[in-house]
Design an enzyme around this catalytic site. Structure first.
Site, PDB file in Angstrom:
ATOM      1  N   SER A  34      -6.653   5.921   0.066  1.00 25.74           N
ATOM      2  CA  SER A  34      -6.956   4.608  -0.510  1.00 25.74           C
ATOM      3  C   SER A  34      -8.417   4.280  -0.253  1.00 25.74           C
ATOM      4  O   SER A  34      -8.893   4.395   0.875  1.00 25.74           O
ATOM      5  CB  SER A  34      -6.058   3.540   0.123  1.00 25.74           C
ATOM      6  OG  SER A  34      -4.700   3.822  -0.096  1.00 25.74           O
TER       7      SER A  34
ATOM      8  N   ASP B 137       0.817  -1.218   0.000  1.00 24.05           N
ATOM      9  CA  ASP B 137       0.000   0.000   0.000  1.00 24.05           C
ATOM     10  C   ASP B 137       0.848   1.263   0.000  1.00 24.05           C
ATOM     11  O   ASP B 137       0.325   2.372  -0.042  1.00 24.05           O
ATOM     12  CB  ASP B 137      -0.920  -0.009   1.233  1.00 24.05           C
ATOM     13  CG  ASP B 137      -1.934   1.124   1.226  1.00 24.05           C
ATOM     14  OD1 ASP B 137      -2.522   1.399   0.162  1.00 24.05           O
ATOM     15  OD2 ASP B 137      -2.138   1.754   2.286  1.00 24.05           O
TER      16      ASP B 137
ATOM     17  N   GLN C 228      -5.753  -1.206  -6.887  1.00 24.23           N
ATOM     18  CA  GLN C 228      -6.288  -0.274  -5.900  1.00 24.23           C
ATOM     19  C   GLN C 228      -6.910   0.929  -6.606  1.00 24.23           C
ATOM     20  O   GLN C 228      -6.356   1.446  -7.566  1.00 24.23           O
ATOM     21  CB  GLN C 228      -5.188   0.211  -4.969  1.00 24.23           C
ATOM     22  CG  GLN C 228      -5.669   1.131  -3.850  1.00 24.23           C
ATOM     23  CD  GLN C 228      -4.517   1.591  -2.968  1.00 24.23           C
ATOM     24  OE1 GLN C 228      -3.866   2.585  -3.262  1.00 24.23           O
ATOM     25  NE2 GLN C 228      -4.259   0.849  -1.886  1.00 24.23           N
TER      26      GLN C 228
END
Length: 288
Positions: free
Chosen positions: A227, A203, A277
């Site tokens: 995110s 991430d 993502q």
């Protein structure tokens, strides 16, 4: 104590009851809120605590609310299914009585099958690139004083960026975004542990891919970012104590969102994981 020790402790969840775990502590990426990779990694660790002899092959998750780094996070596991070949788990992360995150993960017994993978891109070796810490030390004088502590905050992950994209004064560039990364020191070769550690790190760089074509970054103050979700597929065993290449791109952005995807290769060229993502990319209107 180095920056990796708190991350390793974060993954040692406290079991409160059957299917209920508590994560205590805060990772090393930011002090303002819980780092998204921490929540995904802890949720995966909680799911793994209820699974035997099967490896995670995919996870899909959503970030619902910002996490408060000053208090623990509760992880409630739903043992949705235990099949002959596949096991499914759902995990909800809770703070102050509200969901901040949820995850669905699937686990698979080891099987033989047909195999292929895309080749790893040809990029400079990590030893030929400066560390992220070296780059930030050179640029910290350009960062507002109130953000310098976070900018220089030690990370448990050693990152070597490929290319010369300037995050403090960015110009429009290709969405191709590559970096080598690994833990700052070796840890025991526990496959479950390394899945969770790579999940944490996955991430760290991904959302930046969608910002590059627009000459944006987290540091310009012109775009609100967060995110929104995180998906990951594991393709084999890995050892995150060794260098891995994170090859990312962003095929689309629009509607204040950016879509990003990544391929993670071991140093020997094996594709060991893939990510995807979508993130918030909301332009901030200038103050009147």
């Amino acid at each position: 104590m180095d920056a990796l020790t708190p991350l390793l402790e974060l993954l040692e969840l406290e079991q409160l009851e059957v299917n209920l775990f508590r994560g205590i502590g805060h990772g090393g990426e930011t002090s303002r809120r819980v780092f998204g990779g921490q929540v995904v990694a802890q949720a995966l660790a909680a799911a793994y605590r209820t699974v035997e002899d099967r490896a995670c092959h995919s996870l899909h998750s959503y970030f619902l609310r910002a996490g408060d780094p000053s208090i623990p996070i509760l992880y409630e596991v739903d043992q949705a299914r235990d099949g002959g070949s596949f096991t499914t788990r759902r995990v909800v992360a809770i703070q102050k009585g509200r969901q901040i995150f949820n995850l669905a993960a699937s686990f698979h017994v080891a099987e033989e099958g047909l195999h292929h993978h895309h080749q790893m891109p040809d990029v400079p070796a990590p030893e030929d690139l400066p560390s992220r810490e070296e780059l930030r030390e050179r640029m910290v004088h350009l960062v507002p004083k109130e953000r310098r502590a976070d900018f220089l905050r030690p990370s448990p992950v050693d990152v070597r960026l490929v290319g010369d994209y300037n995050h403090l004064s960015p110009k429009p560039a290709s969405d191709a975004n590559q970096a080598w990364f690994r833990l700052i020191r070796p840890v025991p070769e526990n496959p479950v542990f390394h899945h969770c550690l790579l999940t944490y790190a996955s991430d760290m760089l991904l959302l930046g891919s969608a910002m590059r074509p627009h000459g944006e970054s987290w540091f310009t103050g012109r775009t609100m970012t967060a995110s929104l979700d995180h998906a990951m597929w594991f393709h084999g065993t890995l050892n995150f104590s060794d260098w891995h290449l994170y090859a990312m791109d962003s095929p689309w952005s629009g509607g204040a969102r950016g879509f990003n995807r990544g391929s993670i290769y071991a140093r020997d060229g094996r594709l060991v994981a893939s990510t995807a993502q979508e993130g918030l990319m909301r332009p901030i209107a200038p103050k009147a």
